[in-house]
Design a protein around this motif. Sequence first.
Motif, short mmCIF file in Angstrom:
data_model
loop_
_atom_site.label_atom_id
_atom_site.label_comp_id
_atom_site.label_asym_id
_atom_site.label_seq_id
_atom_site.Cartn_x
_atom_site.Cartn_y
_atom_site.Cartn_z
N UNK A 51 0.86 -1.19 0.00
CA UNK A 51 0.00 0.00 0.00
C UNK A 51 0.90 1.24 0.00
N UNK A 52 1.99 1.17 0.76
CA UNK A 52 3.06 2.16 0.68
C UNK A 52 4.19 1.54 -0.15
N UNK A 53 4.53 2.19 -1.25
CA UNK A 53 5.37 1.55 -2.26
C UNK A 53 6.81 1.32 -1.89
N UNK A 76 -10.46 -23.00 1.90
CA UNK A 76 -10.96 -21.65 1.82
C UNK A 76 -10.36 -20.96 0.61
N UNK A 77 -10.32 -19.65 0.65
CA UNK A 77 -9.84 -18.88 -0.49
C UNK A 77 -8.94 -17.74 -0.01
N UNK A 78 -7.87 -17.48 -0.75
CA UNK A 78 -6.92 -16.41 -0.39
C UNK A 78 -6.60 -15.60 -1.64
N UNK A 79 -6.69 -14.28 -1.52
CA UNK A 79 -6.17 -13.39 -2.55
C UNK A 79 -5.01 -12.61 -1.96
N UNK A 80 -3.90 -12.59 -2.67
CA UNK A 80 -2.70 -11.87 -2.24
C UNK A 80 -2.41 -10.78 -3.27
N UNK A 81 -2.33 -9.54 -2.80
CA UNK A 81 -1.94 -8.40 -3.64
C UNK A 81 -0.63 -7.85 -3.09
N UNK A 82 0.51 -8.33 -3.59
CA UNK A 82 1.80 -7.96 -2.99
C UNK A 82 2.22 -6.51 -3.27
N UNK A 83 1.78 -5.96 -4.41
CA UNK A 83 2.12 -4.57 -4.74
C UNK A 83 0.81 -3.84 -5.01
N UNK A 84 0.14 -3.44 -3.94
CA UNK A 84 -1.20 -2.87 -4.06
C UNK A 84 -1.19 -1.44 -4.57
#
Length: 316
Positions: A51-53, A76-84
């Motif tokens: 979120x902070x680059x 279950x389910x997981x979403x990963x956003x490493x560079x948001x």
Amino acid sequence: MSSVWEIGNLSVSQSNKIKDYLELPTVEEKLPAFLINGSEEGPKVLVLGGIHGCEYTSIDAAQKVGTDLIPSKVKGKVIVLPIANPASFYARSIYVHPRDQKNVNRMFPGKEDGTDAERLAYWLNEMVFKKVDYIIDLHGGDMIEALVPFTIYHVTEDERVIETSKQMASLFDIDYVIGSSGQVPGSTYGCAAEQGTPAIIAEAGQQGILSEEHSVQLQDGVKNILVSLELLEGEVKQSQSTYISVFDWYRSDFQGLWYPSVVIGQSVTKGQVLGKLTNEFGETVKEIISNTEGVVLFLVSSLAINDNDPLLAVGA
């Protein structure tokens, strides 16, 4: 019957995993994403990084979590956003989005027709936050910040959200857990909690340096939470954390030079001088005095300070 999980333009069938780019309406950059749809039904979890680059350790940790998760071992389910926030990441922009100079982590729930940071916050909230049951947002010291690792959860009126978030925040091998009552408005975890979704921020790593040790610390904490939520098999590891109810921020009120007189992890007393601000001739303009007794959790290490820049925070 196979269960397909859809997030925006992305979809993944049961017992599968994809890595692709999440497209957000009116947001110029595409966000790298891992979507893991486990072998059985279970909770939906979002893991955020970047979120902070310039908080590189958190980005590395999220990316490795996304890489490591195996669908056959996930319930279950997981979403990963490493560079948001890719715009900030590639611009090496401290705190703020490079195009509007706004801190994305103060913009939630955002504005559909707002500036770049506001639109990014809006669409992340609408398309991702509202589609999951739990949120783990990984952070660290920005390029000019030194810090002691800590986690934060938001104190809201919903006792279930408070207790679940507090438990999640306690599952990192980190000394300090902060229950924040809204001192940081517009944050990811605060926005989610107010919408009824348990959420935390975990902070480790500092000063624009990629720390493998702190990355592993964050990765292990995320996986420990997934075990506690029964998405992964294993034994939950408990940590002995100090709980903090006051997160006392100090900011500059003019442009000048910053000379801290404390270090991260140092215990301070009420009335103690934490540092001084000087003009460009080295003359002291203001001393920063501690309002509380506590411990220095983060500290800006930059000599150059702008009006309203953070200086440090004390947990009490």
